[in-house]
Design a protein around this motif. Structure first.
Motif, PDB file in Angstrom:
ATOM      1  N   GLU A 123       0.854  -1.190   0.000  1.00  0.00           N
ATOM      2  CA  GLU A 123       0.000   0.000   0.000  1.00  0.00           C
ATOM      3  C   GLU A 123       0.886   1.234   0.000  1.00  0.00           C
ATOM      4  OE1 GLU A 123      -4.065  -0.341   2.287  1.00  0.00           O
ATOM      5  OE2 GLU A 123      -2.471  -1.216   3.520  1.00  0.00           O
ATOM      6  N   ILE A 124       0.717   2.087  -1.009  1.00  0.00           N
ATOM      7  CA  ILE A 124       1.463   3.339  -1.091  1.00  0.00           C
ATOM      8  C   ILE A 124       0.452   4.472  -1.221  1.00  0.00           C
ATOM      9  CG2 ILE A 124       3.089   4.694  -2.458  1.00  0.00           C
ATOM     10  CD1 ILE A 124       4.436   2.149  -3.317  1.00  0.00           C
ATOM     11  N   SER A 125       0.665   5.514  -0.434  1.00  0.00           N
ATOM     12  CA  SER A 125      -0.269   6.639  -0.446  1.00  0.00           C
ATOM     13  C   SER A 125       0.482   7.958  -0.541  1.00  0.00           C
ATOM     14  CB  SER A 125      -1.128   6.617   0.819  1.00  0.00           C
ATOM     15  OG  SER A 125      -1.997   7.730   0.867  1.00  0.00           O
ATOM     16  N   LYS A 126       0.112   8.763  -1.540  1.00  0.00           N
ATOM     17  CA  LYS A 126       0.604  10.134  -1.696  1.00  0.00           C
ATOM     18  C   LYS A 126       2.126  10.233  -1.603  1.00  0.00           C
ATOM     19  CE  LYS A 126      -3.697  12.057   0.151  1.00  0.00           C
ATOM     20  NZ  LYS A 126      -4.318  12.899   1.198  1.00  0.00           N
ATOM     21  N   LEU A 127       2.802   9.310  -2.256  1.00  0.00           N
ATOM     22  CA  LEU A 127       4.269   9.274  -2.216  1.00  0.00           C
ATOM     23  C   LEU A 127       4.859  10.204  -3.267  1.00  0.00           C
ATOM     24  CD1 LEU A 127       7.071   8.136  -1.482  1.00  0.00           C
ATOM     25  CD2 LEU A 127       6.605   6.241  -3.063  1.00  0.00           C
TER      26      LEU A 127
ATOM     27  N   TYR B 132      13.213   0.609  -5.104  1.00  0.00           N
ATOM     28  CA  TYR B 132      14.179   0.910  -4.052  1.00  0.00           C
ATOM     29  C   TYR B 132      13.470   1.377  -2.789  1.00  0.00           C
ATOM     30  CZ  TYR B 132      19.165   0.550  -5.039  1.00  0.00           C
ATOM     31  OH  TYR B 132      20.436   0.089  -5.181  1.00  0.00           O
ATOM     32  N   ILE B 133      12.463   2.230  -2.946  1.00  0.00           N
ATOM     33  CA  ILE B 133      11.724   2.726  -1.792  1.00  0.00           C
ATOM     34  C   ILE B 133      10.926   1.593  -1.146  1.00  0.00           C
ATOM     35  CG2 ILE B 133       9.793   4.215  -1.121  1.00  0.00           C
ATOM     36  CD1 ILE B 133      10.903   6.289  -3.101  1.00  0.00           C
ATOM     37  N   LEU B 134      10.299   0.756  -1.963  1.00  0.00           N
ATOM     38  CA  LEU B 134       9.567  -0.394  -1.419  1.00  0.00           C
ATOM     39  C   LEU B 134      10.478  -1.311  -0.613  1.00  0.00           C
ATOM     40  CD1 LEU B 134       7.088  -1.535  -4.231  1.00  0.00           C
ATOM     41  CD2 LEU B 134       6.532  -0.928  -1.869  1.00  0.00           C
ATOM     42  N   ALA B 135      11.744  -1.385  -1.021  1.00  0.00           N
ATOM     43  CA  ALA B 135      12.716  -2.228  -0.325  1.00  0.00           C
ATOM     44  C   ALA B 135      13.320  -1.532   0.887  1.00  0.00           C
ATOM     45  CB  ALA B 135      13.821  -2.645  -1.289  1.00  0.00           C
ATOM     46  N   GLY B 136      12.883  -0.299   1.162  1.00  0.00           N
ATOM     47  CA  GLY B 136      13.396   0.424   2.300  1.00  0.00           C
ATOM     48  C   GLY B 136      14.778   1.000   2.108  1.00  0.00           C
ATOM     49  N   LYS B 137      15.210   1.119   0.850  1.00  0.00           N
ATOM     50  CA  LYS B 137      16.570   1.573   0.554  1.00  0.00           C
ATOM     51  C   LYS B 137      16.657   3.077   0.306  1.00  0.00           C
ATOM     52  CE  LYS B 137      17.949  -2.869  -1.498  1.00  0.00           C
ATOM     53  NZ  LYS B 137      19.086  -3.145  -0.607  1.00  0.00           N
ATOM     54  N   ARG B 138      15.541   3.770   0.239  1.00  0.00           N
ATOM     55  CA  ARG B 138      15.513   5.215   0.076  1.00  0.00           C
ATOM     56  C   ARG B 138      14.531   5.792   1.086  1.00  0.00           C
ATOM     57  NH1 ARG B 138      19.313   4.366  -2.659  1.00  0.00           N
ATOM     58  NH2 ARG B 138      19.788   5.031  -4.795  1.00  0.00           N
TER      59      ARG B 138
ATOM     60  N   PHE C 232       2.630  -5.445   3.799  1.00  0.00           N
ATOM     61  CA  PHE C 232       1.938  -6.332   4.742  1.00  0.00           C
ATOM     62  C   PHE C 232       1.561  -5.580   6.022  1.00  0.00           C
ATOM     63  CE2 PHE C 232       5.015  -9.183   2.455  1.00  0.00           C
ATOM     64  CZ  PHE C 232       4.083  -9.684   1.569  1.00  0.00           C
ATOM     65  N   GLY C 233       1.137  -4.331   5.829  1.00  0.00           N
ATOM     66  CA  GLY C 233       0.674  -3.535   6.955  1.00  0.00           C
ATOM     67  C   GLY C 233       1.763  -2.897   7.782  1.00  0.00           C
ATOM     68  N   LYS C 234       3.030  -3.073   7.399  1.00  0.00           N
ATOM     69  CA  LYS C 234       4.149  -2.531   8.159  1.00  0.00           C
ATOM     70  C   LYS C 234       4.832  -1.404   7.375  1.00  0.00           C
ATOM     71  CE  LYS C 234       5.215  -6.986  10.356  1.00  0.00           C
ATOM     72  NZ  LYS C 234       4.969  -6.596  11.756  1.00  0.00           N
ATOM     73  N   ASP C 235       5.171  -0.339   8.073  1.00  0.00           N
ATOM     74  CA  ASP C 235       5.927   0.754   7.474  1.00  0.00           C
ATOM     75  C   ASP C 235       7.338   0.245   7.180  1.00  0.00           C
ATOM     76  OD1 ASP C 235       7.743   3.061   7.310  1.00  0.00           O
ATOM     77  OD2 ASP C 235       6.012   4.257   7.942  1.00  0.00           O
ATOM     78  N   VAL C 236       7.761   0.325   5.918  1.00  0.00           N
ATOM     79  CA  VAL C 236       9.053  -0.279   5.550  1.00  0.00           C
ATOM     80  C   VAL C 236      10.239   0.423   6.189  1.00  0.00           C
ATOM     81  CG1 VAL C 236       8.268  -1.231   3.350  1.00  0.00           C
ATOM     82  CG2 VAL C 236       9.165   1.109   3.425  1.00  0.00           C
TER      83      VAL C 236
END
Length: 292
Positions: free
Chosen positions: A8-12, A58-64, A74-78
């Protein structure tokens, strides 16, 4: 299977400084991105170079790190509560000097826990046609890529982010890999987000496709194959290759039109008026050109 979305991505919105740029120079790489992907889905990101696909992965992977919007897996902030079993595989890995050393593939895989995943590891060794006696420094880029894939996929991942990582594979190995990934999503409810420019053999792979351009979704993830009421997609063609060609051609035509209208600077293609510094460089190289 849980009804909670996998992603889930919102207003990124995400900006970065260009290489060699000044600190106050910024480039907007993603613009107001919103999406929701169900578990078990296989989403294909389609867009030209620089469209924002790699930045998004990259952002989804928490790298940026982001400063505007939210990104949940899965409901968790990366960034605050990194989700387990998330795997990112990109092209830069195979160029790392550390994986080009004289180490035997069997030892390399065991060093990253291969002995804990023997059944899945062995299944992938067959699919990817890997020789455990290969030496990492002596194999081709494509063979090294196979080792990377085996290393990344032998655990039971829940979300897989692929960024052009199949570019070095031959068509037979790539087909086996795609079938494996498809089975993982069907049998385990795992989720795949895949950015690629190679569309042959992909028609039966994705459950969703998306079109990115200039950092935003021209078309948010949409079910594939298209239903009869999605007339716009249906009219574009019956293959992902034909649709990708149409989308990329439209993106380029829009950019050229905006350049002519003065809405953006022209930086690509031929230059009608040569800048003084270009003339100086050309004069220099002509003087010392020994190719004739």
């Amino acid at each position: 299977m849980s009804s909670q979305p996998a992603v889930e991505i919102s207003k990124l919105t995400f900006s970065h400084s260009p290489p060699g740029g000044r600190l106050n120079d910024t480039v907007v790489a993603l613009r107001d991105v919103n999406l929701s992907l169900p578990r078990g889905s296989r989403t294909l990101l389609i867009g030209g170079n620089g469209a924002g696909k790699s930045t998004l992965l990259y952002i989804l992977a928490g790298k940026r790190m982001i400063h505007q919007g939210s990104v949940n897996v899965f409901g968790k902030d990366v960034f605050k509560d990194f989700p387990p079993n998330l795997i990112y595989l990109g092209t830069e890995w195979a160029m790392n000097a550390g994986v080009r050393r004289d180490i035997v593939v069997s030892d390399f895989l065991n060093s990253v826990g291969g002995y804990r995943h023997k059944q899945r590891r062995d299944h992938l060794l067959d699919i990817l046609d890997i020789d455990l006696d290969w030496h990492m420094h002596a194999i081709s880029d494509g063979e090294r890529r196979r080792v990377q894939l085996c290393m990344g996929l032998m655990g039971e991942w829940d979300l897989l982010l692929l960024d052009e990582v199949t570019v070095d594979l031959d068509v037979l190995v790539r087909d086996g890999l795609l079938n494996f990934l498809k089975e993982e999503t069907i049998n385990r409810g795992a989720t795949v987000v895949y950015a690629t420019h190679i569309f042959d053999g992909l028609n039966d792979f994705p459950t969703h496709i998306a079109h990115m351009c200039d950092g935003f979704f021209v078309l948010s993830p949409t079910p594939w194959p298209p239903s009869a009421d999605n007339t716009e997609l249906v009219k574009m063609g019956t293959t992902l290759h034909s649709i990708a060609l149409r989308w990329l051609a439209d993106d380029r035509a829009l950019r050229i039109r905006e350049e002519k209208e003065g809405k953006r600077s022209k930086t690509r293609g031929r230059r009608s008026n040569t800048a003084p510094d270009d003339v100086d460089r050309e004069s220099f190289y002509k003087k010392y050109d020994y190719s004739h």
